[in-house]
Design a protein around this motif. Structure first.
Motif, PDB file in Angstrom:
ATOM      1  N   SER A 139       0.808  -1.223   0.000  1.00 54.71           N
ATOM      2  CA  SER A 139       0.000   0.000   0.000  1.00 54.71           C
ATOM      3  C   SER A 139       0.838   1.269   0.000  1.00 54.71           C
ATOM      4  O   SER A 139       0.489   2.252  -0.663  1.00 54.71           O
ATOM      5  N   LEU A 140       1.927   1.290   0.758  1.00 53.24           N
ATOM      6  CA  LEU A 140       2.726   2.513   0.841  1.00 53.24           C
ATOM      7  C   LEU A 140       3.382   2.844  -0.494  1.00 53.24           C
ATOM      8  O   LEU A 140       3.476   4.016  -0.871  1.00 53.24           O
ATOM      9  N   THR A 141       3.820   1.818  -1.231  1.00 47.23           N
ATOM     10  CA  THR A 141       4.372   2.062  -2.565  1.00 47.23           C
ATOM     11  C   THR A 141       3.287   2.589  -3.502  1.00 47.23           C
ATOM     12  O   THR A 141       3.522   3.514  -4.288  1.00 47.23           O
ATOM     13  N   PRO A 164       2.589  11.531   2.381  1.00 47.02           N
ATOM     14  CA  PRO A 164       3.725  12.099   1.657  1.00 47.02           C
ATOM     15  C   PRO A 164       3.306  13.356   0.899  1.00 47.02           C
ATOM     16  O   PRO A 164       2.126  13.563   0.617  1.00 47.02           O
ATOM     17  N   GLU A 165       4.246  14.180   0.592  1.00 50.58           N
ATOM     18  CA  GLU A 165       3.952  15.404  -0.154  1.00 50.58           C
ATOM     19  C   GLU A 165       3.286  15.044  -1.484  1.00 50.58           C
ATOM     20  O   GLU A 165       3.706  14.142  -2.185  1.00 50.58           O
ATOM     21  N   GLY A 166       2.222  15.766  -1.787  1.00 50.36           N
ATOM     22  CA  GLY A 166       1.556  15.567  -3.064  1.00 50.36           C
ATOM     23  C   GLY A 166       0.422  14.569  -3.047  1.00 50.36           C
ATOM     24  O   GLY A 166      -0.110  14.222  -4.105  1.00 50.36           O
ATOM     25  N   LEU A 167       0.008  14.112  -1.849  1.00 54.74           N
ATOM     26  CA  LEU A 167      -1.043  13.105  -1.737  1.00 54.74           C
ATOM     27  C   LEU A 167      -2.174  13.610  -0.860  1.00 54.74           C
ATOM     28  O   LEU A 167      -1.934  14.216   0.183  1.00 54.74           O
ATOM     29  N   VAL A 168      -3.415  13.350  -1.273  1.00 56.19           N
ATOM     30  CA  VAL A 168      -4.570  13.672  -0.432  1.00 56.19           C
ATOM     31  C   VAL A 168      -5.526  12.479  -0.429  1.00 56.19           C
ATOM     32  O   VAL A 168      -5.545  11.674  -1.364  1.00 56.19           O
ATOM     33  N   PHE A 169      -6.310  12.378   0.643  1.00 59.80           N
ATOM     34  CA  PHE A 169      -7.341  11.348   0.762  1.00 59.80           C
ATOM     35  C   PHE A 169      -8.704  12.024   0.804  1.00 59.80           C
ATOM     36  O   PHE A 169      -8.868  13.069   1.432  1.00 59.80           O
ATOM     37  N   LEU A 178      -4.998   3.925   6.453  1.00 61.91           N
ATOM     38  CA  LEU A 178      -3.737   4.395   5.875  1.00 61.91           C
ATOM     39  C   LEU A 178      -3.658   5.911   5.764  1.00 61.91           C
ATOM     40  O   LEU A 178      -2.681   6.434   5.237  1.00 61.91           O
ATOM     41  N   GLN A 179      -4.649   6.605   6.275  1.00 65.38           N
ATOM     42  CA  GLN A 179      -4.630   8.064   6.162  1.00 65.38           C
ATOM     43  C   GLN A 179      -3.561   8.711   7.036  1.00 65.38           C
ATOM     44  O   GLN A 179      -3.320   9.910   6.925  1.00 65.38           O
ATOM     45  N   PHE A 180      -2.901   7.900   7.882  1.00 65.19           N
ATOM     46  CA  PHE A 180      -1.761   8.423   8.641  1.00 65.19           C
ATOM     47  C   PHE A 180      -0.591   8.733   7.715  1.00 65.19           C
ATOM     48  O   PHE A 180       0.298   9.512   8.068  1.00 65.19           O
ATOM     49  N   TYR A 181      -0.562   8.101   6.535  1.00 65.38           N
ATOM     50  CA  TYR A 181       0.573   8.226   5.624  1.00 65.38           C
ATOM     51  C   TYR A 181       0.315   9.395   4.684  1.00 65.38           C
ATOM     52  O   TYR A 181      -0.594   9.359   3.871  1.00 65.38           O
ATOM     53  N   ILE A 200      -5.353  -1.309  16.237  1.00 67.62           N
ATOM     54  CA  ILE A 200      -5.677  -1.019  14.842  1.00 67.62           C
ATOM     55  C   ILE A 200      -6.380   0.326  14.791  1.00 67.62           C
ATOM     56  O   ILE A 200      -7.346   0.557  15.501  1.00 67.62           O
ATOM     57  N   HIS A 201      -5.858   1.213  13.948  1.00 63.05           N
ATOM     58  CA  HIS A 201      -6.436   2.556  13.831  1.00 63.05           C
ATOM     59  C   HIS A 201      -7.273   2.627  12.580  1.00 63.05           C
ATOM     60  O   HIS A 201      -6.832   2.237  11.506  1.00 63.05           O
ATOM     61  N   THR A 202      -8.483   3.122  12.708  1.00 63.19           N
ATOM     62  CA  THR A 202      -9.371   3.212  11.548  1.00 63.19           C
ATOM     63  C   THR A 202      -9.425   4.620  10.980  1.00 63.19           C
ATOM     64  O   THR A 202     -10.010   4.858   9.955  1.00 63.19           O
ATOM     65  N   LYS A 203      -8.815   5.563  11.643  1.00 69.50           N
ATOM     66  CA  LYS A 203      -8.772   6.931  11.124  1.00 69.50           C
ATOM     67  C   LYS A 203      -7.374   7.470  11.288  1.00 69.50           C
ATOM     68  O   LYS A 203      -6.519   6.886  11.929  1.00 69.50           O
ATOM     69  N   SER A 204      -7.151   8.629  10.706  1.00 71.82           N
ATOM     70  CA  SER A 204      -5.843   9.259  10.853  1.00 71.82           C
ATOM     71  C   SER A 204      -5.564   9.528  12.325  1.00 71.82           C
ATOM     72  O   SER A 204      -6.427   9.948  13.076  1.00 71.82           O
TER      73      SER A 204
END
Length: 231
Positions: free
Chosen positions: A156-158, A181-186, A176-179, A226-230
């Motif tokens: 998923s991270l890749t 990187p620059e240039g990414l939005v959920f 996965l909203q904790f991740y 297990i986290h379900t949100k950021s």
């Protein structure tokens, strides 16, 4: 203590569920985040139990390996089932859209899946048993289109890094909203697609040692594993 006494002591501990080997399979960023916590807790609570970990095991393959008794405990997501495999709900997640930050749809608060009809996607390989890949195909099909996957990646991270680079969009898990990187939005979907994350084991596996670790995993998930949100 001689070797005979040692063997007897180990047998008694195994009978209590305090000693032995448990084979645990997992994959995906959600579970990669909680495995260290589970291992730490197991080492503290059951120092006589050895956890043998198998990583990069996505949901479909985890179900297969538990069904074939190749591992004792696996992690995965529903829908998914195999004969003899039991599951316990660990967390309720949902799908979200991952977009490049400069994508025209990134300005919306929520996205209708039908508005992704003309987009290109990045996704896990079809051969890896990924529940997220299956959910992407199913959700798009229900909306009346087949997603055009232009690049695949095994984790998923890749995939999210590829989205940030502008290669395509994807559907991924809310955990996965904790991740970021620059240039990414959920963005959430207008119509939420729920995903149940589960731990699984074979119903014929009556090992007290395995069930000790199962209880520990369920307890850890219930205390924020297990986290379900950021976060």
């Amino acid at each position: 203590m001689d070797s005979v006494d040692t063997a007897r002591a180990l047998a008694r501990a195994a009978g209590r569920g305090d000693a032995g080997i448990v084979r645990l399979g997992y994959g995906g960023a959600t579970y990669n985040r909680i495995i260290p916590r589970i291992v730490r807790s197991a080492r503290s609570t059951y120092p006589g139990i050895e956890l043998r970990l198998e990583s990069n095991l996505l949901s479909g393959k985890a179900f297969d390996k538990v069904a074939d008794r190749e591992i004792d405990i696996g992690f995965g997501r529903l829908p998914g089932s195999r004969f003899g495999v039991r599951t316990h709900l660990l967390a309720k997640e949902h799908l979200v859209v991952a977009l490049p930050a400069d994508h025209p749809l990134a300005t919306r608060e929520a996205i209708d899946i039908k508005d992704l009809r003309d987009e290109v996607f990045v996704a896990p390989p079809a051969s890896d048993g990924s529940s997220v890949r299956n959910l992407l195909i199913h959700t798009a099909t229900e909306a009346g289109f087949a997603p055009r996957v232009v690049q695949e990646a095994p984790d998923s991270l890749t995939l999210l890094s590829l989205v940030a680079a502008g290669v395509g969009v994807t559907l991924t898990l809310s955990a996965l909203q904790f991740y970021e990187p620059e240039g990414l939005v959920f963005r959430p979907l207008v119509e939420e697609v729920p995903v149940d994350s589960v731990v699984m084991w074979h119903e014929a596996n009556t090992s007290r040692t395995v069930h000790s670790i199962l209880r520990l995993i369920i307890a850890e998930a219930g205390t924020g594993g297990i986290h379900t949100k950021s976060d």
